[in-house]
Design a protein around this motif. Structure first.
Motif, short mmCIF file in Angstrom:
data_model
loop_
_atom_site.label_atom_id
_atom_site.label_comp_id
_atom_site.label_asym_id
_atom_site.label_seq_id
_atom_site.Cartn_x
_atom_site.Cartn_y
_atom_site.Cartn_z
N SER A 100 0.86 -1.19 0.00
CA SER A 100 0.00 0.00 0.00
C SER A 100 0.89 1.23 0.00
CB SER A 100 -0.84 0.06 1.29
OG SER A 100 -1.82 -0.91 1.31
N ALA A 101 0.26 2.39 -0.06
CA ALA A 101 0.97 3.65 0.15
C ALA A 101 1.22 3.84 1.64
CB ALA A 101 0.13 4.80 -0.38
N GLU B 79 1.63 4.32 -3.93
CA GLU B 79 2.11 2.93 -4.00
C GLU B 79 3.39 2.82 -4.84
OE1 GLU B 79 -1.06 3.65 -3.64
OE2 GLU B 79 -1.80 2.24 -2.14
N ARG C 6 -10.83 2.70 -2.60
CA ARG C 6 -10.07 2.79 -1.35
C ARG C 6 -9.96 1.42 -0.68
NH1 ARG C 6 -8.81 7.70 0.56
NH2 ARG C 6 -7.19 6.40 1.51
N GLY C 7 -8.79 1.17 -0.16
CA GLY C 7 -8.53 -0.13 0.47
C GLY C 7 -8.21 -1.21 -0.55
N GLY C 8 -8.03 -0.81 -1.81
CA GLY C 8 -7.95 -1.78 -2.91
C GLY C 8 -6.68 -2.60 -2.98
N SER C 9 -5.67 -2.28 -2.18
CA SER C 9 -4.45 -3.10 -2.31
C SER C 9 -4.64 -4.50 -1.74
CB SER C 9 -3.23 -2.39 -1.71
OG SER C 9 -3.50 -1.96 -0.43
N ASP C 10 -5.62 -4.68 -0.85
CA ASP C 10 -5.96 -6.06 -0.43
C ASP C 10 -6.41 -6.86 -1.64
OD1 ASP C 10 -5.57 -5.43 2.26
OD2 ASP C 10 -7.67 -4.93 2.60
N THR D 121 -2.53 8.38 0.76
CA THR D 121 -3.61 8.39 -0.23
C THR D 121 -4.64 9.46 0.13
OG1 THR D 121 -3.21 6.02 -0.48
CG2 THR D 121 -5.18 6.90 -1.53
N PHE E 218 -3.34 -1.48 -5.39
CA PHE E 218 -4.35 -0.43 -5.58
C PHE E 218 -4.47 0.04 -7.02
CE2 PHE E 218 -5.19 4.35 -4.57
CZ PHE E 218 -6.55 4.18 -4.40
N1 ASP Z 1 -3.56 3.31 -0.51
C1 ASP Z 1 -4.90 2.96 -0.87
C2 ASP Z 1 -5.89 3.52 0.15
O1 ASP Z 1 -5.49 4.12 1.13
C3 ASP Z 1 -5.09 1.50 -1.06
C4 ASP Z 1 -4.86 0.67 0.16
O2 ASP Z 1 -4.16 1.07 1.09
O3 ASP Z 1 -5.36 -0.45 0.20
O4 ASP Z 1 -7.07 3.38 -0.04
#
Ligand code: ASP
Ligand code: MG
Length: 424
Positions: A41-42, A81, A157-161, A47, A143
């Motif tokens: 992730s970042a 990222e 958002r949260g897409g790196s999972d 982000t 992401f």
């Molecule tokens: N950096 C992105 C976010 O904050 C993706 C992630 O962390 O999963 O949404």
């Protein structure tokens, strides 16, 4: 030897010191002889900062989105990222590991055209597999992917999972380890119930319910993807000492495995209690009881992108009038009331009532499929504490109960203990 995809979230790569710590986690697995690919992730907060910058930019006249051009949004917010993937590659090299960073477009992680909320459509894992075979660690920026328009697209958002699980599926990994700031999935939120226990294993279906019902460990879409492709996904902490005993244990490292229910030998009836705050209830009174009335209500709401959750319709007493109650996020109530009043004539109701600040508490467990009385136990326990239930919905593997906000913590603790979840 196993093939492992290791994903590190924003708090795990929040600064250079933590990035060096992450490199030690990776080194441990590489030294053990595993084939490893990494997704990052970042840095946490990055982000958000990038999104804020975009949102303060001037509106472009005539643009489809009210704030910004979604393609440029993606070009900007995907940059966090890019930075962490490069930094981690260097940190790994400094430990003597052959590592190289990769952006989404280089892999390529192909997505659809929905900039800002793109879905992954295809990943060719062969190049990563070949590099693993040569002992190289690919550090992939999460992401992000590349859309059919040949531009960077981000996954929401949260897409790196979701990136990590998708890559694990593409390279047929034995496990996708999600490193985060908590050490696993708990029977409920430990901030509310200190007796919450870390679960050893959770079935995909259960995790999907928990993730959509408020447990914020994983992006919901990543769990869906893991379920479809049967990616064994392991939630664990990056803050533990990378070289502490047991951390590199292949069969039983510390954390929670999200897996197929067949892998769970001793299935409890109830696995966990989830809760979602800020729910609101809307009731339409004296509604015409005729075919098409639900469509008349929920059609316009869905066109206005209002997410309706629990729906309860009363059985009409006289065959002509009924009541309909449903929930929406508190933030959407005003919009929903507006839509309903705009359509009052078409729907045909007398009055509309609403209440904000409610909480939905849910009991989850695939064991419910084969056990009777799970709901009755919850109702009895809540009644004994004087907690009033406003609405109930059930599925095969969960019971959701709507209550007044101030009772949330008591209800979570009560349900947690009535199924014995606080006992090891
Ligand atoms: N950096 C992105 C976010 O904050 C993706 C992630 O962390 O999963 O949404
Ligand atoms: Mg995350």
């Amino acid at each position: 030897m196993a093939r492992i995809v290791m994903k590190f979230g924003g708090t795990s790569v929040a600064n250079l010191e933590r990035i060096h710590n992450v490199a030690r986690h990776v080194k441990r697995e590489v030294d053990a002889g595993h084939e490893v690919a990494v997704v990052v992730s970042a840095m946490s907060g990055k982000t958000n900062e990038l999104v804020d910058w975009v949102q303060t930019m001037p509106k472009v006249a005539g643009a489809a989105s009210p704030f910004y051009d979604a393609r440029e949004y993606d070009a900007i917010v995907a940059s966090g990222e890019q930075v962490t993937s490069g930094l981690l590659a260097i940190a790994l090299q400094s430990l003597g590991i052959n590592a190289r960073s990769w952006q989404g477009w280089q892999i390529a992680i192909k997505t659809d055209n929905a900039h800002g909320a793109a879905r992954i459509q295809e990943i060719d894992g062969s190049d990563i597999i070949r590099r693993m075979g040569e002992g190289q660690v690919a550090v992939v920026a999460g992401f992000q992917g590349i859309g059919p328009d040949n531009r960077i697209a981000t996954l929401g958002r949260g897409g790196s999972d979701t990136s990590a699980v998708a890559i694990a599926a593409a390279v047929k990994a034995d496990r996708c380890d999600i490193y985060t700031d908590v050490d696993g999935v708990y029977t409920t939120d430990p901030r509310i119930e200190p007796k919450a226990r870390r679960l050893k294993k959770v079935a995909f279906e259960e995790m999907l319910e928990m993730a959509s019902l408020g447990a914020k460990v994983l992006q919901v879409r990543s769990v869906e993807l893991a379920m479809v492709h049967k990616v064994r996904t392991f939630v664990r902490s990056s803050f533990e000492d990378p070289d502490a005993p047991g951390m590199g244990d292949v069969l039983n490292p510390p954390g929670t495995l999200i897996c197929d229910e067949e892998e769970i030998v001793e299935q409890e009836v109830v696995t966990g209690i989830a809760y979602a705050k800020d729910e609101a209830q809307i009731s339409l009174r004296r509604l015409a009881d005729r075919p098409g009335v639900s469509a008349a209500i929920f059609g316009p709401l869905s066109e206005s992108h209002i997410n309706v959750d629990m729906i309860v319709q009363n059985i009409s007493e006289d065959g002509s009038k009924t009541d309909m109650t449903f929930t929406v996020p508190s933030g959407d109530v005003d919009k929903a009331l507006q839509v309903l009043s705009d359509n009052q004539e078409k729907i045909g109701f007398d009055v509309v009532q609403s209440e904000k600040g409610l909480v939905k508490v849910s009991v989850i467990g695939i064991g419910m499929r084969s056990h009777a009385g799970v709901a009755a136990t919850a109702f009895r326990a809540l009644a004994d504490k004087g907690i009033n239930i406003k609405a109930i919905t059930t599925s095969e593997i969960k019971i959701s109960i709507l209550i007044d906000g101030p009772y949330a913590e008591l209800a979570v603790r009560t349900l947690h203990s009535c199924y014995g979840l606080d006992k090891a």
